[in-house]
Motif scaffolding. Sequence first.
Motif: not given
Length: 262
Positions: A5-13, A26-39
């Motif tokens: 559930a905690a990780r799901e909240a991050v992925l929603r961000q 308005t494109p972004i360079p990349a996702l912020p590191e704290v919310v980047v999908p790991a897999t």
Amino acid sequence: MAISAAREAVLRQAADYLLTARRTATPIPALPEVVVPATEEESFAIQDILAAAFAPIGGWKVGAASPEGVPFFCPLPAAWMGTNGTVFRGMTHRLRGIEAEIAFRVGTALPPRSTPYTREEVIAAMDGAYPAIEVLESSYVDPLALPREQMLADLAIHGGFVAGPRISGWQEIDWSQEHVVVTADGVVRIENTGSNPGGTDLVRLLVYLANEGAARTGGLKAGDWITTGSWTGVTWTSEGAEVVVRFNNAGTVGLQFERVIL
């Protein structure tokens, strides 16, 4: 492995960043590191959040990195689909990338079931095959410069779809010998033969989507479009470009990008 559930909240961000970038152009360079999908699994979870935001879904894109590779797939929002010759308008069409593809349309629904669908059943469920163009767009400034997980999360940089006329006798075509030419404003940009990275056994991809993919798709519905991988890689076009894809046996399909007059 289930996502906590905690990780799901991050992925929603992460999904919120991508949604805002898409909706506001308005494109972004990349996702912020704290919310980047790991897999890849986390990337697909983000895709599913975006799919709910852009519902209804009109189909799926499925492909593989090699003829033996495990396929991957992504939802296609119905609102981003056009008819043959459609003019794609609006500020969200920034990159104007295109890929030449072969698409299928589901004629008979294939709901989830415990017994896997056979190759023959999947073929029988299709109402036909079609030449198609996938439009590529992105939440990112330069999506191809980012790690695969970030690109997959962004709906695998999907941005639109058109299909041409139904292909006559598609099951008799030798896809390994099928030739395709992409032109933009009458200029040949790329041509290839038998060049789908996922291989020329396109039905393999459909069978995977019908069976292993059912947990995410909820089953294939009548009317769903399914694209099966690029034959040409990405061709970047420009404002006002008229794009035509010609397969030697599978037919022709085209679209145009709006020319913005200031």
